[in-house]
Design a protein around this motif. Structure first.
Motif, PDB file in Angstrom:
ATOM      1  N   MET A   1     -12.266 -17.430  -5.661  1.00 41.80           N
ATOM      2  CA  MET A   1     -11.114 -16.404  -5.162  1.00 41.80           C
ATOM      3  C   MET A   1     -10.000 -17.182  -4.522  1.00 41.80           C
ATOM      4  SD  MET A   1     -11.881 -14.554  -1.757  1.00 41.80           S
ATOM      5  CE  MET A   1     -13.794 -14.363  -1.962  1.00 41.80           C
ATOM      6  N   SER A   2      -8.837 -16.714  -4.995  1.00 43.03           N
ATOM      7  CA  SER A   2      -7.624 -17.245  -4.384  1.00 43.03           C
ATOM      8  C   SER A   2      -7.311 -16.889  -3.124  1.00 43.03           C
ATOM      9  CB  SER A   2      -6.274 -17.069  -5.319  1.00 43.03           C
ATOM     10  OG  SER A   2      -5.894 -15.791  -4.904  1.00 43.03           O
ATOM     11  N   LYS A   3      -6.471 -17.568  -2.457  1.00 45.17           N
ATOM     12  CA  LYS A   3      -6.230 -17.278  -1.007  1.00 45.17           C
ATOM     13  C   LYS A   3      -5.593 -16.167  -0.714  1.00 45.17           C
ATOM     14  CE  LYS A   3      -5.869 -22.109   0.712  1.00 45.17           C
ATOM     15  NZ  LYS A   3      -4.801 -23.089   1.408  1.00 45.17           N
ATOM     16  N   GLN A   4      -6.138 -15.576   0.435  1.00 42.34           N
ATOM     17  CA  GLN A   4      -5.296 -14.436   0.834  1.00 42.34           C
ATOM     18  C   GLN A   4      -4.390 -14.576   1.791  1.00 42.34           C
ATOM     19  OE1 GLN A   4      -9.027 -11.708   1.749  1.00 42.34           O
ATOM     20  NE2 GLN A   4      -7.794 -10.611   0.339  1.00 42.34           N
ATOM     21  N   THR A   5      -3.168 -13.741   1.546  1.00 40.56           N
ATOM     22  CA  THR A   5      -2.135 -14.152   2.544  1.00 40.56           C
ATOM     23  C   THR A   5      -1.704 -13.181   3.554  1.00 40.56           C
ATOM     24  OG1 THR A   5      -0.827 -14.934   0.627  1.00 40.56           O
ATOM     25  CG2 THR A   5       0.630 -14.323   2.372  1.00 40.56           C
ATOM     26  N   ILE A   6      -1.522 -13.736   4.754  1.00 43.61           N
ATOM     27  CA  ILE A   6      -1.160 -12.896   5.982  1.00 43.61           C
ATOM     28  C   ILE A   6       0.156 -13.120   6.513  1.00 43.61           C
ATOM     29  CG2 ILE A   6      -1.893 -12.464   8.437  1.00 43.61           C
ATOM     30  CD1 ILE A   6      -4.830 -13.090   7.426  1.00 43.61           C
ATOM     31  N   LEU A   7       0.982 -11.931   6.749  1.00 45.69           N
ATOM     32  CA  LEU A   7       2.021 -11.962   7.347  1.00 45.69           C
ATOM     33  C   LEU A   7       1.912 -11.756   8.875  1.00 45.69           C
ATOM     34  CD1 LEU A   7       5.212 -12.319   7.276  1.00 45.69           C
ATOM     35  CD2 LEU A   7       5.132  -9.830   6.670  1.00 45.69           C
ATOM     36  N   VAL A   8       2.594 -12.858   9.642  1.00 45.55           N
ATOM     37  CA  VAL A   8       2.451 -12.521  11.072  1.00 45.55           C
ATOM     38  C   VAL A   8       3.827 -12.258  11.605  1.00 45.55           C
ATOM     39  CG1 VAL A   8       1.708 -13.559  13.291  1.00 45.55           C
ATOM     40  CG2 VAL A   8       0.585 -14.273  10.984  1.00 45.55           C
ATOM     41  N   VAL A   9       4.063 -11.095  12.358  1.00 45.24           N
ATOM     42  CA  VAL A   9       5.269 -10.939  12.683  1.00 45.24           C
ATOM     43  C   VAL A   9       5.401 -10.798  14.154  1.00 45.24           C
ATOM     44  CG1 VAL A   9       7.539  -9.711  12.721  1.00 45.24           C
ATOM     45  CG2 VAL A   9       5.784  -9.690  10.878  1.00 45.24           C
ATOM     46  N   ASP A  10       6.099 -11.667  14.939  1.00 41.91           N
ATOM     47  CA  ASP A  10       5.991 -11.828  16.373  1.00 41.91           C
ATOM     48  C   ASP A  10       7.191 -12.649  16.795  1.00 41.91           C
ATOM     49  OD1 ASP A  10       3.371 -11.628  18.683  1.00 41.91           O
ATOM     50  OD2 ASP A  10       5.220 -12.275  19.223  1.00 41.91           O
TER      51      ASP A  10
ATOM     52  N   LYS B   1      15.170  -5.456  19.269  1.00 44.38           N
ATOM     53  CA  LYS B   1      15.596  -5.022  18.265  1.00 44.38           C
ATOM     54  C   LYS B   1      14.646  -4.021  17.708  1.00 44.38           C
ATOM     55  CE  LYS B   1      19.556  -7.864  17.336  1.00 44.38           C
ATOM     56  NZ  LYS B   1      19.818  -9.021  16.001  1.00 44.38           N
ATOM     57  N   MET B   2      14.317  -4.515  16.288  1.00 44.77           N
ATOM     58  CA  MET B   2      13.351  -3.679  15.562  1.00 44.77           C
ATOM     59  C   MET B   2      11.628  -3.953  16.190  1.00 44.77           C
ATOM     60  SD  MET B   2      12.563  -3.362  11.595  1.00 44.77           S
ATOM     61  CE  MET B   2      14.260  -3.260  11.226  1.00 44.77           C
ATOM     62  N   GLY B   3      11.140  -2.902  16.724  1.00 44.20           N
ATOM     63  CA  GLY B   3       9.662  -2.996  17.120  1.00 44.20           C
ATOM     64  C   GLY B   3       8.965  -2.908  15.987  1.00 44.20           C
ATOM     65  N   GLY B   4       7.558  -3.232  16.405  1.00 42.27           N
ATOM     66  CA  GLY B   4       6.368  -3.251  15.498  1.00 42.27           C
ATOM     67  C   GLY B   4       6.418  -1.823  14.888  1.00 42.27           C
ATOM     68  N   ILE B   5       6.479  -0.662  15.632  1.00 45.19           N
ATOM     69  CA  ILE B   5       6.206   0.533  15.177  1.00 45.19           C
ATOM     70  C   ILE B   5       7.152   1.009  14.157  1.00 45.19           C
ATOM     71  CG2 ILE B   5       6.456   3.106  15.725  1.00 45.19           C
ATOM     72  CD1 ILE B   5       4.151   2.045  17.399  1.00 45.19           C
ATOM     73  N   GLU B   6       8.454   0.346  14.272  1.00 47.53           N
ATOM     74  CA  GLU B   6       9.436   0.880  13.146  1.00 47.53           C
ATOM     75  C   GLU B   6       9.234  -0.026  12.119  1.00 47.53           C
ATOM     76  OE1 GLU B   6      13.448   0.148  14.761  1.00 47.53           O
ATOM     77  OE2 GLU B   6      14.261   0.557  12.768  1.00 47.53           O
ATOM     78  N   VAL B   7       8.862  -1.180  12.272  1.00 44.87           N
ATOM     79  CA  VAL B   7       8.648  -1.885  11.022  1.00 44.87           C
ATOM     80  C   VAL B   7       7.462  -1.210  10.162  1.00 44.87           C
ATOM     81  CG1 VAL B   7       7.574  -4.363  10.110  1.00 44.87           C
ATOM     82  CG2 VAL B   7       9.100  -4.223  12.111  1.00 44.87           C
TER      83      VAL B   7
ATOM     84  N   GLY C   1      11.413  -8.134  13.300  1.00 44.19           N
ATOM     85  CA  GLY C   1      11.350  -7.004  12.440  1.00 44.19           C
ATOM     86  C   GLY C   1      11.902  -6.947  11.196  1.00 44.19           C
ATOM     87  N   GLU C   2      13.232  -7.383  11.040  1.00 46.34           N
ATOM     88  CA  GLU C   2      13.808  -7.622   9.715  1.00 46.34           C
ATOM     89  C   GLU C   2      13.262  -8.700   8.862  1.00 46.34           C
ATOM     90  OE1 GLU C   2      15.300  -7.607  12.567  1.00 46.34           O
ATOM     91  OE2 GLU C   2      16.805  -6.051  12.965  1.00 46.34           O
ATOM     92  N   GLN C   3      13.342  -9.865   9.627  1.00 45.91           N
ATOM     93  CA  GLN C   3      12.664 -10.854   8.747  1.00 45.91           C
ATOM     94  C   GLN C   3      11.226 -10.437   8.109  1.00 45.91           C
ATOM     95  OE1 GLN C   3      11.785 -14.748  10.448  1.00 45.91           O
ATOM     96  NE2 GLN C   3      14.014 -14.997  11.120  1.00 45.91           N
ATOM     97  N   GLY C   4      10.616  -9.698   8.959  1.00 46.08           N
ATOM     98  CA  GLY C   4       9.232  -9.369   8.695  1.00 46.08           C
ATOM     99  C   GLY C   4       9.166  -8.439   7.468  1.00 46.08           C
TER     100      GLY C   4
END
Lengths: 225, 225
Positions: A1-10, A59-65, A36-39
Motif C-alpha cells: 500500500m503506497s503512502k497516503q498524502t495529507i495536506l495541512v493548511v494552517d 484572508k481566505m478562511g477555512g470555510i471558504e477554502v 488558504g490560497e496556497q492550500g
DNA sequence: GTTTGTTTTGACAAATCAAATAAGATTAAT
DNA sequence: ATTAATCTTATTTGATTTGTCAAAACAAAC
C-alpha cells in the motif's frame, strides 16, 4: 500500500510543524500550506487523500477554502477535517453544511488527531468499495478475507506470506528484487535482511506448490504469467 | 424525495409557532402537539420522520412520551430530539438512556435546530439501510430485539457483544482489524484499547461456540462464510 | 570438473500475537 | 444502597509467525 498524502493548511507555523512531525511518524506523506490560497493550489497540484483545514486564517478562511474545493470537480471528493479554535457553534454548523467530514478542536491531542484522520480515511475508502480479489491461474487471492482459494481448497496463509503473494500476484509477470519486495510488503523504514524474502517465498511454495512464484537468479522473484 | 414530516411537541404555543415557521421554511412538513397525550396520538396517526419533544411539560413529560414511543413497535424507530430548558445533566442522561437521538437546549438557535435535525435524519437514513434481522448459518441475529436465536435456543448478549457480532456478521467473510471494529461498534471518537475487542470476541464465543468468529492472526477478526 | 555466485533448505532464535485470566471500573438492576 | 452485570484494562501464557544463520544444493561460467 503506497503512502497516503495529507495536506495541512494552517497559518501557525509551529502547529504546522507539530502536525507534520506526528503524521510523518504515522507513515503519512505530508504537504503544508500557510494560507488558504496556497492550500487550494497544493490541493489542485497534488490531489491529497485528505485535507486538514484551519478555520481561522487571515484572508481566505477555512470555510471558504472548503467551499472552493467542493465546487471543483477534481477536489470535491477529498475529505476535509476542520481545525477550530474552540467549539464554536456557528462555524461548526456552517462547516458541516459545507461538507466537512469531521471537526477537531484545538488544542489538538495527537492521538485523537491521528485516530480521527484514520477514521475518516477508512470511512471514505469503504465507500469506494473496491473488490480486492485477484484471480490468477487457478488461484483466487482475496484480500478482503485474507484467504487464498484454489477450487474449493482454502489456504490460510499467515499475514506476511499472504501479503507477499498478493503483491507479487498483483504485479504478475514482473520481476521484483528483494529490496523492493521488502519496501512494498514490509514497509519503508523497516530493516530486515533481504534473505528473509527467500524464506517467505519458500513457505508459500510449501503450501501452494512451486508453480506460482519463479526465481530469477541474481534479480529477484516473479509471479508466473 | 417527498417531504419529511416532523412532529413538534411543546406546551408553549409561541415556541411551537416559531419552530413551525422555521421548519416549513426548510421544506419540512410540520405537525404540532401541545402536550404529551396529543403527541403520542399524533405520532400513532401520522408516523412522522422525527419528533421534537419538550422535556418539561405538565402532566405527561417528554421522557414519558419517549418511553411510550419506544415501547410501541410501530413508533420505536422514530428518532427523537429533546428540547430542554437548560443543560440539565440529569435529565439529559436519563433521556439518552431512553433512546433520545439528540438534545437541544433552549433558547433555541434556529440554525442549530435545523442542522441537528438534518444530522439526525441523515444518520437515521444510513441505519435504515441495515437489515434488522440477519440470518447467517444457523443464527438469527435480531437487531430489533437485541437477541440471537439458534433453533429455539435464545441468547441474550449484552450490548457490545451483540453489536460486535452483528457488525461482523453483516460483513460476513470479510476481515476487519481491531481499530475498524472499534470505530464501527464503539464509535469514531471513543478511545479504548484495541485488545478490548478480543475480550468481547471471547465472550461471544463462550456463549455461541467458537465456530462463528474466526481469528486472522496479525490482521483481525472475520465472521465465517 | 572446478569455481563462483546464488538460492534453497533445515534448524533455530526472536518477536509477535491472541487466548485466557483476573481484577478494576463503570453501569444497570434490585 | 447494595448487588449484579457489563465493560475495560492489565498480565500471563502458549502458540504461531517472523527473522536469522549457515550448510547444502544448484546453476552458470570458466
Amino acid at each position: 500500500m503506497s503512502k497516503q498524502t495529507i495536506l495541512v493548511v494552517d497559518d501557525e507555523q509551529d502547529l504546522l510543524d507539530l502536525i507534520e512531525y506526528n503524521l510523518k511518524k504515522e507513515g503519512f506523506k505530508v504537504l503544508k500550506a500557510e494560507n488558504g490560497e496556497q492550500g487550494i493550489m497544493a490541493a489542485r497540484e497534488h490531489k491529497p487523500n485528505l485535507v486538514l483545514l484551519d478555520i481561522m486564517m487571515p484572508k481566505m478562511g477555512g470555510i471558504e477554502v472548503c467551499d472552493q474545493m467542493r465546487s471543483d470537480p477534481e477536489l470535491k471528493h477529498i475529505p476535509i477535517i476542520f481545525l477550530t479554535a474552540r467549539s464554536d457553534e456557528r462555524t461548526e454548523i456552517e462547516g458541516l453544511d459545507k461538507g466537512a467530514d469531521d471537526f477537531i478542536t484545538k488544542p489538538i491531542s495527537t492521538t485523537k488527531l491521528i485516530s480521527r484522520i484514520k477514521a475518516v480515511l477508512r470511512r471514505f475508502d469503504e465507500n469506494q468499495e473496491q473488490v480486492q480479489v485477484l484471480e490468477v491461474h487457478d488461484l483466487k487471492i482475496d484480500k478482503d478475507r485474507y484467504i487464498v482459494l484454489r477450487g474449493n481448497e482454502e489456504f490460510q496463509l499467515p499475514r506476511k506470506e499472504f501479503e507477499l503473494l498478493y503483491y507479487l500476484a498483483s504485479k504478475r509477470g514482473k520481476v521484483r528484487d528483494r529490496q523492493t519486495l521488502l519496501n512494498k510488503v514490509w514497509g519503508d523504514n523497516i530493516y530486515v535482511v533481504d534473505r528473509t524474502v527467500d524464506v517467505h517465498v519458500r513457505k508459500i511454495r510449501e503450501k501452494l506448490g512451486d508453480h506460482y512464484i519463479e526465481t530469477v537468479k541474481g534479480v529477484g522473484y516473479r509471479f508466473k504469467e
